[in-house]
Design a protein around this motif. Structure first.
Motif, PDB file in Angstrom:
ATOM      1  N   ASN A 121       4.708  -5.592  -3.540  1.00 23.22           N
ATOM      2  CA  ASN A 121       5.645  -4.986  -2.580  1.00 23.22           C
ATOM      3  C   ASN A 121       7.003  -5.680  -2.612  1.00 23.22           C
ATOM      4  O   ASN A 121       8.053  -5.033  -2.559  1.00 23.22           O
ATOM      5  CB  ASN A 121       5.067  -5.039  -1.165  1.00 23.22           C
ATOM      6  N   MET A 122       6.987  -7.015  -2.676  1.00 20.94           N
ATOM      7  CA  MET A 122       8.247  -7.752  -2.697  1.00 20.94           C
ATOM      8  C   MET A 122       9.058  -7.444  -3.956  1.00 20.94           C
ATOM      9  O   MET A 122      10.283  -7.337  -3.912  1.00 20.94           O
ATOM     10  CB  MET A 122       7.971  -9.259  -2.607  1.00 20.94           C
ATOM     11  N   ALA A 136      11.004   0.204  -8.965  1.00 22.03           N
ATOM     12  CA  ALA A 136      10.605  -0.085  -7.584  1.00 22.03           C
ATOM     13  C   ALA A 136       9.442   0.806  -7.153  1.00 22.03           C
ATOM     14  O   ALA A 136       8.460   0.334  -6.569  1.00 22.03           O
ATOM     15  CB  ALA A 136      11.796   0.119  -6.645  1.00 22.03           C
ATOM     16  N   LEU A 137       9.538   2.095  -7.469  1.00 24.30           N
ATOM     17  CA  LEU A 137       8.485   3.036  -7.084  1.00 24.30           C
ATOM     18  C   LEU A 137       7.162   2.675  -7.745  1.00 24.30           C
ATOM     19  O   LEU A 137       6.094   2.754  -7.121  1.00 24.30           O
ATOM     20  CB  LEU A 137       8.893   4.464  -7.462  1.00 24.30           C
ATOM     21  N   ASP A 138       7.210   2.254  -9.005  1.00 26.28           N
ATOM     22  CA  ASP A 138       5.987   1.853  -9.719  1.00 26.28           C
ATOM     23  C   ASP A 138       5.304   0.675  -9.019  1.00 26.28           C
ATOM     24  O   ASP A 138       4.080   0.675  -8.836  1.00 26.28           O
ATOM     25  CB  ASP A 138       6.319   1.474 -11.169  1.00 26.28           C
ATOM     26  N   TYR A 139       6.086  -0.334  -8.644  1.00 26.85           N
ATOM     27  CA  TYR A 139       5.502  -1.517  -7.990  1.00 26.85           C
ATOM     28  C   TYR A 139       4.902  -1.148  -6.625  1.00 26.85           C
ATOM     29  O   TYR A 139       3.788  -1.580  -6.301  1.00 26.85           O
ATOM     30  CB  TYR A 139       6.555  -2.608  -7.818  1.00 26.85           C
ATOM     31  N   HIS A 140       5.618  -0.351  -5.831  1.00 28.89           N
ATOM     32  CA  HIS A 140       5.099   0.020  -4.502  1.00 28.89           C
ATOM     33  C   HIS A 140       3.860   0.901  -4.626  1.00 28.89           C
ATOM     34  O   HIS A 140       2.921   0.777  -3.836  1.00 28.89           O
ATOM     35  CB  HIS A 140       6.182   0.733  -3.692  1.00 28.89           C
ATOM     36  N   HIS A 141       3.863   1.797  -5.598  1.00 29.29           N
ATOM     37  CA  HIS A 141       2.693   2.658  -5.789  1.00 29.29           C
ATOM     38  C   HIS A 141       1.477   1.833  -6.188  1.00 29.29           C
ATOM     39  O   HIS A 141       0.361   2.066  -5.709  1.00 29.29           O
ATOM     40  CB  HIS A 141       2.992   3.711  -6.858  1.00 29.29           C
ATOM     41  N   LEU A 146      -3.717  -0.421  -4.672  1.00 28.02           N
ATOM     42  CA  LEU A 146      -4.577  -1.602  -4.572  1.00 28.02           C
ATOM     43  C   LEU A 146      -5.014  -1.835  -3.125  1.00 28.02           C
ATOM     44  O   LEU A 146      -6.182  -2.144  -2.859  1.00 28.02           O
ATOM     45  CB  LEU A 146      -3.824  -2.829  -5.104  1.00 28.02           C
ATOM     46  N   ALA A 147      -4.081  -1.677  -2.184  1.00 25.89           N
ATOM     47  CA  ALA A 147      -4.394  -1.907  -0.764  1.00 25.89           C
ATOM     48  C   ALA A 147      -5.402  -0.889  -0.246  1.00 25.89           C
ATOM     49  O   ALA A 147      -6.341  -1.226   0.474  1.00 25.89           O
ATOM     50  CB  ALA A 147      -3.114  -1.864   0.068  1.00 25.89           C
TER      51      ALA A 147
END
Length: 644
Positions: A121-122, A136-141, A146-147
């Motif tokens: 997320n960071m 950014a979208l790839d990391y948040h997705h 995972l969550a």
């Protein structure tokens, strides 16, 4: 007190003395020592001890080394991420990215899912600040996936889900997908309410307000900004109050209330200057500059806009640079300096184009072609000019040589353009194939019959069944739409989609079909990647060509197992009437339903494995007993592709 505790206290005293002579809280140091004694992996337990000092860069650097020496990777990952947050908030984005990636690496080694989610997320937040939208979208997705897959959902993971949703909403804002953005913010807001996180509530109310502002609902935006400001006042967040007042002022500008905008933004300017993160300072200068243009205070407007531009360039805030140039263009028009106005407008468009490049891959491709064409035309113009000069000075043989060079260049250019066109045609074919796939999954006949079946439950007053299957139908439609946007999914997700599809279709068979799934234990379904929605056509054939005309028990079995080291084998069996009989029935039907699902699937499989060492195999086997057809078996073997 242990030797390690004593060493920790003495070293921290030295660091703290150098850092504005901070007083050392011995109780805090004992808690850190206790943290090392138990080494918890839970983020909440770590944060509870270290939170009071997690913004002190020197203290964080010491803790990083201390946790490394004492083999506490979870603590080190937490500290490294806090150092990354510090760098992000001081506009040191390259350092922040390096630190968060290191924190992610340590969390992976420690097998700490909470800290892994936080690191992802960071990273997404930092890349969003840099306007690197797709990254950014790839990391948040990835963080959200995972969550949501975690077996135990702690308060920390709930908060991480809220952060992922909020950040993805911000990305959708950048992409001007405002309805999608509001959906994400609303989901995030609900989670933050559940865990009573006032900061999260403040952030989400502000973002919802921004989305409403973007679609022209200015009054609605002001209400949400006021709600956000209320929560920021409750937690006494200087940053939050700066952001809210600035946003309210921006709305006033859009309402042509320029003096009100100046009055509400000016008092927060000094607070913004004191913030380490200069991101918001550039926005305040831009809004003040635009407001002063409205009040005809053009000198003040220029001062603020130039400050915004210089600060944004220093920290590479692309969006702020674009906005500053746009306002400077308007200011130059007010001053009747149309040459400067045109220059600033072009610069604004230049930075706007940079932002859009990250948003849309097809746009990037088109832009490259346009650039190549312009470059070629420029080269041709130079060559033609040189040719005219040479004609005056050189003899005929030199002129012929230059003309030959031009022709050769044109041939190279033509070959290059044809090559680029071929690449674009291939991309177009892939997009067309994905659209055909979506149409085959979402055909009106299937949707009508599914809804009609659910309607029967409602008419029969079977409310529980109606709600149960309606939820499944909605989830299936959502999954199909989501899968249509991506090329491949995990085998686990594909099987979940198929299970939903079979549940819906089974309604129309009065739940007569016995659908069984067998998964061998040696498979990691989450790691195996296959094309999205690849199995549905085979199950549809089994249902409507194999079982629909059969009387008696109806069975479909799906089994998945590993075939050697390089393949996964998926077998779909039914006890239907068989392919030969099904073909005879189809020929006798007055209205023939054309099925292109399997043909599309074969083409998609071929495209999926084109860069693999092995290809796929697809076999249809007629099952017989005593020379009588007893069903059909489909064997699909796909080369393994594991998630990186």
């Amino acid at each position: 007190m242990t030797y390690k505790s004593f060493l920790f206290i003495i070293t921290t005293l030295c660091f703290s003395f150098a850092h504005n002579a901070q007083e050392i809280d011995l109780t805090y140091l004992k808690k850190v020592d206790s943290l090392l004694l138990h080494k918890p992996k839970d983020y909440g337990a770590i944060d509870k001890v270290l939170k009071s000092r997690n913004k002190d860069s020197i203290h964080l650097a010491f803790l990083s080394n201390y946790f490394s020496k004492n083999d506490y990777p979870s603590g080190k990952s937490y500290v490294i991420n806090m150092m990354g947050v510090y760098c992000r908030n001081t506009s040191q984005y390259p350092k922040a990215i390096t630190l968060h990636k290191n924190g992610l690496k340590i969390a992976n080694k420690a097998q700490n899912i909470e800290l892994k989610i936080i690191s992802l997320n960071m990273l997404g937040v930092v890349y969003r600040r840099k306007d690197a939208i797709r990254t950014a979208l790839d990391y948040h997705h990835e963080a959200l996936t995972l969550a949501e897959s975690a077996k135990t959902v702690s308060k920390s993971i709930k908060h991480s889900i809220a952060v992922s949703l909020n950040s993805m909403g911000n990305i959708y804002l950048t992409l001007k997908q405002f309805d999608l953005a509001i959906q994400k913010f609303t989901r995030s807001l609900k989670i933050e309410k559940d865990i009573n996180n006032k900061l999260g509530l403040a952030i989400n109310y502000h973002n919802i307000g921004y989305a409403k502002e973007s679609i022209g609902n200015l009054e609605g935006a002001l209400k949400d900004y006021a709600s956000s400001l209320e929560f920021n006042e409750a937690i006494n967040s200087t940053l939050g109050k700066v952001i809210c007042y600035n946003s309210i002022g921006r709305v006033y500008v859009k309402q042509n209330k320029f003096r009100e905008a100046v009055d509400i933004i000016t008092p927060i300017l000094n607070n913004a200057k004191d913030l380490r993160d200069k991101f918001h300072l550039t926005r305040i200068h831009n809004n003040l500059g635009r407001a002063h243009i409205g009040t005809e205070e053009l000198k003040l407007a220029r001062t603020h806009l130039l400050q915004a531009l210089n600060t944004a360039k220093k920290h590479n805030f692309t969006s702020a640079i674009k906005t500053a140039y746009s306002h400077l263009s308007l200011l130059s028009e007010k001053e009747f300096d149309f040459k400067k106005a045109l220059f600033f407008h072009k610069k604004s468009e230049e930075y706007n184009q940079k932002i859009n490049n990250e948003k849309n891959f097809q746009y990037v491709t088109d832009l490259l072609i346009k650039y190549d064409t312009e470059k070629i035309n420029s080269q041709l113009r130079v060559l033609e000019k040189e040719n005219e000069i040479v004609k005056l000075k050189l003899r005929r043989d030199r002129t012929i040589w230059i003309v030959s060079s031009i022709i050769l260049t044109l041939l190279i250019v033509l070959v290059y353009i044809l090559y680029r066109q071929r690449l674009l045609n291939n991309e177009k074919k892939i997009l067309t194939l994905e659209q055909d796939m979506l149409r085959s999954q979402m055909n009106p006949h299937f949707i009508f019959n599914s809804l009609n079946s659910i309607k029967q439950y409602i008419i029969s007053k079977e409310q529980k069944n109606a709600v149960h299957y309606l939820n499944k139908f909605a989830k299936l439609i959502r999954k199909i739409l989501e899968a249509s946007r991506i090329k491949e999914v995990s085998l686990a997700e594909e099987l979940e989609t198929i299970d939903l599809y079979m549940s819906i279709e089974n309604i129309r068979f009065s739940n007569e079909i016995d659908y069984q799934v067998e998964i061998h234990d040696d498979l990691d379904l989450e790691a195996i990647k296959i094309p999205s929605l690849i199995l549905q056509p085979f199950l549809e054939n089994a249902l409507w060509h194999g079982l629909s005309a059969k009387k008696g028990d109806k069975k479909i079995a799906l089994s998945v197992h590993k075939k050697g080291k390089n393949f996964v084998s998926i077998i779909i069996s039914d006890n239907g009437i068989g392919r030969k009989e099904a073909q005879r029935i189809r020929k006798n039907k007055t209205i023939k339903r054309s099925s292109i699902g399997v043909a599309i699937t074969k083409t998609r499989l071929a495209n999926f494995v084109k860069n693999f060492d092995y290809t796929y195999t697809l076999d249809f086997i007629d099952l017989k007993e005593n020379n009588r057809s007893t069903g059909t078996k489909v064997i699909l073997q796909i080369p393994l592709k594991y998630e990186a």
